[in-house]
Design a protein around this motif. Structure first.
Motif: not given
Length: 136
Positions: A92-103
């Protein structure tokens, strides 16, 4: 020359429109099916009933273990909601949502662990309260 310009702009518009259509198809795939919503709902109900059962029964674990179990089940339920209802995954969203979730998770864990550490040490390092009945 004007027909060449119209042909070129029409071709460019079609290519641009096709790019938009591909983007919409990518977002449409992110929506869940009825089956995935039902799985998420059933898991959420189970993850809600277990803590109620642990508290109401009270014979299985001591208070500290019950609290830890409830916190762990709450964390699992947050993950279930994010996957089955918010459709968060690595695509989803090129992986940015997952990266922001991890942060966000890292920041929350640091804040909670730091707060618990400070509160624990404040509790253990406080001066003992003297009982006036035991004074000479």
């Amino acid at each position: 020359m004007s027909s060449h310009a119209e042909h070129h702009s029409g071709h460019h518009g079609a290519a641009h429109h096709g790019g938009d259509h591909h983007g919409h198809g990518e977002h449409e795939g992110a929506h869940g099916t009825l089956g995935s919503y039902l799985i998420g709902f059933i898991l959420s109900v189970i993850l809600t009933v277990i803590p109620f059962w642990l508290v109401m029964d009270g014979t299985i674990l001591d208070k500290n273990m019950t609290a830890m179990a409830i916190m762990a089940l709450a964390a699992v339920q947050v993950v279930v909601h994010m996957i089955f209802f918010l459709h968060m995954n690595g695509r989803a969203e090129g992986g940015w949502t997952m990266l922001s979730l991890i942060f966000t998770i890292i920041v929350v864990v640091i804040m909670l662990a730091g707060s618990l550490w400070v509160m624990y040490h404040l509790n253990t390092n406080m001066m003992p309260i003297h009982d006036p009945s035991q004074l000479p």
